[in-house]
Design an enzyme around this catalytic site. Structure first.
Site, PDB file in Angstrom:
ATOM      1  N   GLU A  27      -2.104  33.496   1.159  1.00  0.00           N
ATOM      2  CA  GLU A  27      -1.356  34.718   1.466  1.00  0.00           C
ATOM      3  C   GLU A  27      -0.121  34.464   2.338  1.00  0.00           C
ATOM      4  O   GLU A  27       0.687  35.367   2.555  1.00  0.00           O
ATOM      5  CB  GLU A  27      -2.267  35.748   2.123  1.00  0.00           C
ATOM      6  CG  GLU A  27      -3.317  36.314   1.184  1.00  0.00           C
ATOM      7  CD  GLU A  27      -4.488  35.373   0.917  1.00  0.00           C
ATOM      8  OE1 GLU A  27      -5.109  35.501  -0.159  1.00  0.00           O
ATOM      9  OE2 GLU A  27      -4.777  34.499   1.768  1.00  0.00           O
TER      10      GLU A  27
ATOM     11  N   VAL B 256      -6.102  24.235   5.281  1.00  0.00           N
ATOM     12  CA  VAL B 256      -6.997  24.143   4.133  1.00  0.00           C
ATOM     13  C   VAL B 256      -7.756  22.829   4.272  1.00  0.00           C
ATOM     14  O   VAL B 256      -7.145  21.756   4.344  1.00  0.00           O
ATOM     15  CB  VAL B 256      -6.218  24.168   2.798  1.00  0.00           C
ATOM     16  CG1 VAL B 256      -7.172  24.183   1.619  1.00  0.00           C
ATOM     17  CG2 VAL B 256      -5.275  25.368   2.738  1.00  0.00           C
TER      18      VAL B 256
ATOM     19  N   HIS C 196     -10.999  23.613  -5.635  1.00  0.00           N
ATOM     20  CA  HIS C 196     -10.311  24.754  -5.030  1.00  0.00           C
ATOM     21  C   HIS C 196      -9.229  24.278  -4.058  1.00  0.00           C
ATOM     22  O   HIS C 196      -8.119  24.817  -4.037  1.00  0.00           O
ATOM     23  CB  HIS C 196     -11.337  25.637  -4.309  1.00  0.00           C
ATOM     24  CG  HIS C 196     -10.760  26.831  -3.629  1.00  0.00           C
ATOM     25  ND1 HIS C 196     -10.316  27.936  -4.320  1.00  0.00           N
ATOM     26  CD2 HIS C 196     -10.556  27.099  -2.324  1.00  0.00           C
ATOM     27  CE1 HIS C 196      -9.848  28.832  -3.472  1.00  0.00           C
ATOM     28  NE2 HIS C 196      -9.987  28.346  -2.244  1.00  0.00           N
TER      29      HIS C 196
ATOM     30  N   ARG D  77      -4.689  17.413  14.467  1.00  0.00           N
ATOM     31  CA  ARG D  77      -3.312  17.807  14.157  1.00  0.00           C
ATOM     32  C   ARG D  77      -2.962  19.206  14.661  1.00  0.00           C
ATOM     33  O   ARG D  77      -1.882  19.716  14.395  1.00  0.00           O
ATOM     34  CB  ARG D  77      -3.096  17.705  12.649  1.00  0.00           C
ATOM     35  CG  ARG D  77      -3.038  16.258  12.188  1.00  0.00           C
ATOM     36  CD  ARG D  77      -3.369  16.081  10.717  1.00  0.00           C
ATOM     37  NE  ARG D  77      -3.270  14.677  10.340  1.00  0.00           N
ATOM     38  CZ  ARG D  77      -4.200  13.752  10.579  1.00  0.00           C
ATOM     39  NH1 ARG D  77      -5.312  14.078  11.224  1.00  0.00           N
ATOM     40  NH2 ARG D  77      -4.029  12.495  10.195  1.00  0.00           N
TER      41      ARG D  77
END
Length: 164
Positions: free
Chosen positions: A67, A90, A97, A136
């Site tokens: 989004e 992610v 996916h 990170r």
């Protein structure tokens, strides 16, 4: 130097222009909130450190990294901004996916940037595991949010320089 030995967010050798004249949007994914909140803090604080005015930073949350694309598009359509920073995370799972989302987000953010001729910064971590994301997002490899903010400032300055 190997990535495992380096803080990737070290800008001590880089000149960063003042962020004071610019307006920034930050779009933050809510998914993996522990990570994305740390990215956001890094980006927001870095913008302020480089002179951005609080009233010139517009922050919006979206459900997930996918989004971020629509969030950046809506922001650029409705606000006068010099750059938008997209922050998400992610983490690889057991299915493909991960590959589809990472590819779609990278391409979508690029397309929004081209559509508006404005810098839209890819501050999305795409990691194999949670620890890599932590490393990170303020851990041993720095903070990708800081990198996104510095990139946004430098690109806003470049756009201003080339368009004046």
């Amino acid at each position: 130097m190997a990535t495992q030995l380096k803080n990737l967010s070290d800008f001590s050798e880089t000149d960063v222009p003042s962020a004071a004249p610019y307006h920034f949007g930050i779009v933050v994914a809510e998914w993996n909130a522990e990570i994305t909140n740390a990215l956001y803090q890094g980006a927001y604080e870095s913008l302020l450190e480089h002179g951005a005015l609080i009233d010139n930073i517009f922050t919006y949350s979206v459900p997930g990294s996918f989004e971020l694309i629509a969030g950046a598009d809506i922001l650029l359509k409705n606000k006068k901004l010099d750059a938008v920073i997209c922050l998400g995370c992610v983490i690889q799972g057991e299915t493909r996916h991960f590959d589809f989302i990472c590819d779609a987000v990278a391409n979508g953010i690029s397309n929004v940037s081209l559509k508006y001729s404005k810098p839209v910064i890819f501050g999305v971590l795409t990691t194999d595991n949670q620890q890599q994301a932590i490393d990170r997002a303020g851990g041993k490899h720095g903070n990708k949010g800081v990198e996104g903010a510095v990139t946004a400032i430098k690109m806003a300055n470049l756009f201003e320089t080339l368009n004046s």
